[in-house]
Each structure stands twice: as C-alpha cells, then as structure tokens.
Design a protein around this motif. Structure first.
Motif, PDB file in Angstrom:
ATOM      1  N   VAL A  57       0.832  -1.207   0.000  1.00 38.06           N
ATOM      2  CA  VAL A  57       0.000   0.000   0.000  1.00 38.06           C
ATOM      3  C   VAL A  57       0.867   1.258   0.000  1.00 38.06           C
ATOM      4  O   VAL A  57       0.619   2.216  -0.748  1.00 38.06           O
ATOM      5  CB  VAL A  57      -0.955  -0.008   1.204  1.00 38.06           C
ATOM      6  N   ALA A  58       1.899   1.273   0.838  1.00 37.53           N
ATOM      7  CA  ALA A  58       2.787   2.440   0.901  1.00 37.53           C
ATOM      8  C   ALA A  58       3.529   2.644  -0.413  1.00 37.53           C
ATOM      9  O   ALA A  58       3.701   3.773  -0.873  1.00 37.53           O
ATOM     10  CB  ALA A  58       3.778   2.272   2.059  1.00 37.53           C
ATOM     11  N   ALA A  59       3.961   1.560  -1.034  1.00 38.29           N
ATOM     12  CA  ALA A  59       4.666   1.671  -2.316  1.00 38.29           C
ATOM     13  C   ALA A  59       3.748   2.212  -3.406  1.00 38.29           C
ATOM     14  O   ALA A  59       4.153   3.054  -4.215  1.00 38.29           O
ATOM     15  CB  ALA A  59       5.227   0.311  -2.715  1.00 38.29           C
ATOM     16  N   LEU A  60       2.490   1.762  -3.430  1.00 36.03           N
ATOM     17  CA  LEU A  60       1.545   2.264  -4.428  1.00 36.03           C
ATOM     18  C   LEU A  60       1.242   3.750  -4.200  1.00 36.03           C
ATOM     19  O   LEU A  60       1.149   4.524  -5.164  1.00 36.03           O
ATOM     20  CB  LEU A  60       0.251   1.445  -4.381  1.00 36.03           C
ATOM     21  N   ALA A  61       1.062   4.151  -2.932  1.00 35.69           N
ATOM     22  CA  ALA A  61       0.813   5.565  -2.637  1.00 35.69           C
ATOM     23  C   ALA A  61       2.000   6.440  -3.040  1.00 35.69           C
ATOM     24  O   ALA A  61       1.832   7.512  -3.619  1.00 35.69           O
ATOM     25  CB  ALA A  61       0.499   5.740  -1.147  1.00 35.69           C
ATOM     26  N   LEU A  62       3.193   5.974  -2.743  1.00 36.48           N
ATOM     27  CA  LEU A  62       4.393   6.723  -3.123  1.00 36.48           C
ATOM     28  C   LEU A  62       4.518   6.826  -4.636  1.00 36.48           C
ATOM     29  O   LEU A  62       4.860   7.888  -5.179  1.00 36.48           O
ATOM     30  CB  LEU A  62       5.627   6.044  -2.524  1.00 36.48           C
ATOM     31  N   ALA A  63       4.207   5.749  -5.336  1.00 36.73           N
ATOM     32  CA  ALA A  63       4.270   5.786  -6.801  1.00 36.73           C
ATOM     33  C   ALA A  63       3.252   6.756  -7.367  1.00 36.73           C
ATOM     34  O   ALA A  63       3.533   7.488  -8.332  1.00 36.73           O
ATOM     35  CB  ALA A  63       4.036   4.375  -7.354  1.00 36.73           C
ATOM     36  N   ALA A  64       2.046   6.803  -6.782  1.00 37.26           N
ATOM     37  CA  ALA A  64       1.023   7.741  -7.250  1.00 37.26           C
ATOM     38  C   ALA A  64       1.464   9.185  -7.052  1.00 37.26           C
ATOM     39  O   ALA A  64       1.271  10.036  -7.930  1.00 37.26           O
ATOM     40  CB  ALA A  64      -0.294   7.482  -6.521  1.00 37.26           C
ATOM     41  N   VAL A  65       2.079   9.484  -5.905  1.00 32.44           N
ATOM     42  CA  VAL A  65       2.574  10.838  -5.646  1.00 32.44           C
ATOM     43  C   VAL A  65       3.652  11.217  -6.653  1.00 32.44           C
ATOM     44  O   VAL A  65       3.672  12.336  -7.188  1.00 32.44           O
ATOM     45  CB  VAL A  65       3.101  10.948  -4.204  1.00 32.44           C
ATOM     46  N   VAL A  66       4.553  10.294  -6.934  1.00 25.61           N
ATOM     47  CA  VAL A  66       5.627  10.566  -7.894  1.00 25.61           C
ATOM     48  C   VAL A  66       5.053  10.820  -9.288  1.00 25.61           C
ATOM     49  O   VAL A  66       5.473  11.741 -10.007  1.00 25.61           O
ATOM     50  CB  VAL A  66       6.634   9.404  -7.917  1.00 25.61           C
ATOM     51  N   VAL A  67       4.055  10.020  -9.692  1.00 21.23           N
ATOM     52  CA  VAL A  67       3.457  10.197 -11.018  1.00 21.23           C
ATOM     53  C   VAL A  67       2.753  11.550 -11.121  1.00 21.23           C
ATOM     54  O   VAL A  67       2.912  12.279 -12.107  1.00 21.23           O
ATOM     55  CB  VAL A  67       2.486   9.039 -11.308  1.00 21.23           C
ATOM     56  N   VAL A  68       1.959  11.905 -10.097  1.00 20.76           N
ATOM     57  CA  VAL A  68       1.240  13.184 -10.122  1.00 20.76           C
ATOM     58  C   VAL A  68       2.229  14.358 -10.131  1.00 20.76           C
ATOM     59  O   VAL A  68       2.046  15.330 -10.872  1.00 20.76           O
ATOM     60  CB  VAL A  68       0.284  13.282  -8.924  1.00 20.76           C
ATOM     61  N   ALA A  69       3.267  14.273  -9.313  1.00 13.48           N
ATOM     62  CA  ALA A  69       4.271  15.343  -9.301  1.00 13.48           C
ATOM     63  C   ALA A  69       4.963  15.462 -10.654  1.00 13.48           C
ATOM     64  O   ALA A  69       5.208  16.569 -11.146  1.00 13.48           O
ATOM     65  CB  ALA A  69       5.296  15.079  -8.185  1.00 13.48           C
ATOM     66  N   GLY A  70       5.277  14.316 -11.277  1.00 10.78           N
ATOM     67  CA  GLY A  70       5.907  14.365 -12.591  1.00 10.78           C
ATOM     68  C   GLY A  70       5.009  14.963 -13.651  1.00 10.78           C
ATOM     69  O   GLY A  70       5.447  15.774 -14.480  1.00 10.78           O
ATOM     70  N   VAL A  71       3.719  14.588 -13.620  1.00 12.38           N
ATOM     71  CA  VAL A  71       2.771  15.162 -14.579  1.00 12.38           C
ATOM     72  C   VAL A  71       2.621  16.665 -14.361  1.00 12.38           C
ATOM     73  O   VAL A  71       2.569  17.441 -15.316  1.00 12.38           O
ATOM     74  CB  VAL A  71       1.413  14.446 -14.465  1.00 12.38           C
ATOM     75  N   HIS A  72       2.570  17.092 -13.095  1.00 14.55           N
ATOM     76  CA  HIS A  72       2.430  18.520 -12.803  1.00 14.55           C
ATOM     77  C   HIS A  72       3.637  19.316 -13.314  1.00 14.55           C
ATOM     78  O   HIS A  72       3.471  20.380 -13.935  1.00 14.55           O
ATOM     79  CB  HIS A  72       2.263  18.731 -11.304  1.00 14.55           C
ATOM     80  N   VAL A  73       4.815  18.811 -13.053  1.00 16.34           N
ATOM     81  CA  VAL A  73       6.025  19.503 -13.534  1.00 16.34           C
ATOM     82  C   VAL A  73       6.021  19.567 -15.065  1.00 16.34           C
ATOM     83  O   VAL A  73       6.362  20.609 -15.658  1.00 16.34           O
ATOM     84  CB  VAL A  73       7.283  18.778 -13.014  1.00 16.34           C
ATOM     85  N   LEU A  74       5.616  18.496 -15.714  1.00 16.78           N
ATOM     86  CA  LEU A  74       5.562  18.487 -17.178  1.00 16.78           C
ATOM     87  C   LEU A  74       4.543  19.500 -17.686  1.00 16.78           C
ATOM     88  O   LEU A  74       4.808  20.239 -18.650  1.00 16.78           O
ATOM     89  CB  LEU A  74       5.214  17.081 -17.667  1.00 16.78           C
ATOM     90  N   MET A  75       3.369  19.561 -17.074  1.00 19.21           N
ATOM     91  CA  MET A  75       2.335  20.496 -17.513  1.00 19.21           C
ATOM     92  C   MET A  75       2.782  21.947 -17.334  1.00 19.21           C
ATOM     93  O   MET A  75       2.570  22.796 -18.209  1.00 19.21           O
ATOM     94  CB  MET A  75       1.040  20.241 -16.733  1.00 19.21           C
ATOM     95  N   VAL A  76       3.387  22.248 -16.190  1.00 16.37           N
ATOM     96  CA  VAL A  76       3.859  23.612 -15.958  1.00 16.37           C
ATOM     97  C   VAL A  76       4.969  23.966 -16.942  1.00 16.37           C
ATOM     98  O   VAL A  76       5.036  25.087 -17.462  1.00 16.37           O
ATOM     99  CB  VAL A  76       4.332  23.777 -14.501  1.00 16.37           C
ATOM    100  N   PHE A  77       5.848  23.007 -17.237  1.00 19.37           N
ATOM    101  CA  PHE A  77       6.920  23.249 -18.210  1.00 19.37           C
ATOM    102  C   PHE A  77       6.336  23.550 -19.589  1.00 19.37           C
ATOM    103  O   PHE A  77       6.785  24.484 -20.277  1.00 19.37           O
ATOM    104  CB  PHE A  77       7.843  22.036 -18.274  1.00 19.37           C
ATOM    105  N   LEU A  78       5.338  22.775 -20.013  1.00 20.27           N
ATOM    106  CA  LEU A  78       4.714  23.029 -21.312  1.00 20.27           C
ATOM    107  C   LEU A  78       3.969  24.356 -21.311  1.00 20.27           C
ATOM    108  O   LEU A  78       3.885  25.027 -22.347  1.00 20.27           O
ATOM    109  CB  LEU A  78       3.752  21.891 -21.659  1.00 20.27           C
TER     110      LEU A  78
END
Length: 277
Positions: A57-78
């Motif tokens: 459960v902790a690994a899945l939550a951490l992976a979700a946070v990393v994915v959302v943060a990566g998408v956010h950084v990509l969107m702001v960059f674009l």
C-alpha cells in the motif's frame, strides 16, 4: 568431603555462594518468564518495518505521488515553454490543468514589472416593484478584497486572486472595443459577470430583495508613482475603461434566477438613481 567445603573460609574459589545462587536463580526465572516479543530482534525503521500488505500500500501511494508530481512539472513546463508541437496538439489539456490555481507569469521578475493599480468596479440596475428601473452606485470590488486581506495573516486565495485574474482574463481575450478576440472571449465574460453578481448580491445592491436586471463593469487604472531617484514619469490621470451594460440571465446567478424578486420585497435604497424604463 573436600577441605574446601568445610566452614573454614566460605565457599571455594570459583564457586558461587548461597546469595549469588539466589540472584542468578531470580534472573534466570525472570528471563524465562519474559514474553517472546522482548527476545525478538528489533524491526528495521521505515517502510521495511511494515508487514508485506502495508508495504505494498505504501509503495503504491508513493508511486502515485511521484506520477502526479511528474505530470504537474511536465504540464507547468509546457505552459511556460515557447509554442511547440506538444502545446499545439495538447494545449487545451495543459490549460485545463494549469488554470487557474497553477498559472505562471513573469510580471514580478520581468525587466519592467507591473506598475499599475487596477481597481474593478461594478454597478447594477434593479427592477422596482412599480416596474421601473433603479441604478445602484458603483461598488469598488477590488477595494473590498483589499480590506479583507489587510491585516489578515492567512488571506483567502479567492480574495487575493479571483477578481484580479478574472479581469486579466477578460482584458486578454477582448480588444479595446470590448469585442472578443478568440474563442475564450465569451467564457471570460461569463466568468467576470458571475463574480460581480455574487459580490453585488453579498452587498445587497439596490436593497434587500431586489433582483439584478442588468450589470455594468468598469476598471480604474492608476500609475504607481516612481521613486524619487527614478527619472520615470507617471501619468497622474487615471485611465477608466467602462464596459457596456450586460443583461443578466438566470444562468448567470448561481444562487437564484434573475428578476426573481417577489412583489413587495424590493425596496431600493434612497441613494439609487431612479430611471424609467
């Protein structure tokens, strides 16, 4: 019997005496009665100390946070990057992600930062019980936000940015004749109109029970006086931009339809400028 066991000098060297036997017996008994958890090795810190189910459960939550943060950084960059193939094809998705909470601009760090004070004001026309139309005074919406922020250690994001960003949105999507310049012009007009209607409803514009019939906005822009050491010259006269009257429809009033006041409820304030239909 050995000579060492005789009462001539205590127990033999290397052998425990009676008192030491009692201490050792008590210690061994306590150790034997101790729970098994006290004897188990300590758990490792962090996620490794959790059971396998909670580790997953902790690994899945951490992976979700990393994915959302990566998408956010990509969107702001674009969003801040120059026009490219990605922004041309997926520009709408980027704007929907960024606006309005994560918008980026360079007004603070620009070579020539924003040096204007823009005040957004609104007034309304309300329908009286006798069928006539009464026009309210101008309400300074920006001044109301400023008064709510002044002295507040934790001001609301709405009070700081909602009205200002809505007006910037309207100005950027309309020309000097208040004609829309793109597909987002109608959206910006609806946005600023609803904000103004909610503010006027909060102030009971026209008096309690009066329904807004039409709405008008204007902006008053004044130049910030440059410092004494600067050679810049500021225009002292304010620049006023007055928009045309907008008719209010039921869709513009989230808390109630337009012209929904019941007969006998609307009592315009004495300061209203009465106008005949």
């Amino acid at each position: 019997m050995d000579a060492d066991d005789r009462n001539i000098g205590g127990p033999a060297p290397g052998r425990p005496g009676p008192d030491e036997w009692r201490v050792r017996g008590a210690h061994d008994s306590a150790y034997a009665d101790a729970p098994s958890s006290a004897m188990s090795p300590p758990r490792p810190p962090g996620i490794a100390g959790l059971s396998m189910r909670y580790q997953i459960v902790a690994a899945l939550a951490l992976a979700a946070v990393v994915v959302v943060a990566g998408v956010h950084v990509l969107m702001v960059f674009l969003h801040v990057s120059p026009p490219n193939t990605m922004t041309k094809e997926h520009g709408q998705a980027v704007d929907e992600w960024v606006y309005p909470e994560f918008e980026q601009n360079w007004k603070l760090f620009a070579p020539n930062p924003l040096q204007q004070n823009i005040s957004v004001q609104a007034r309304a026309q309300v329908r009286r019980d006798d069928g006539g139309i009464a026009t309210t005074r101008w309400y300074d919406l920006s001044a109301m936000d400023g008064a709510a922020i002044d002295g507040n250690l934790l001001p609301s994001h709405t009070e700081q940015n909602e009205l200002r960003r809505a007006w910037d949105f309207y100005v950027a999507s309309h020309d000097n004749r208040n004609q829309p310049t793109g597909t987002r012009g109608e959206l910006s007009e609806q946005y600023i109109r609803r904000i103004a209607l909610l503010r006027l409803d909060r102030e009971q514009a026209g008096g309690p029970g009066c329904a807004v019939h039409r709405l008008q906005l204007r902006s008053r822009t004044t130049q910030v006086r440059p410092p004494d050491w600067s050679d810049e010259k500021a225009v002292a006269k304010p620049l006023v931009r007055e928009l045309p009257w907008w008719s209010v429809s039921p869709q513009d009033v989230p808390l109630g339809g337009a012209d929904d006041a019941k007969p006998g409820r609307c009592d315009p304030a004495p300061a209203l400028e009465a106008e005949q239909r």
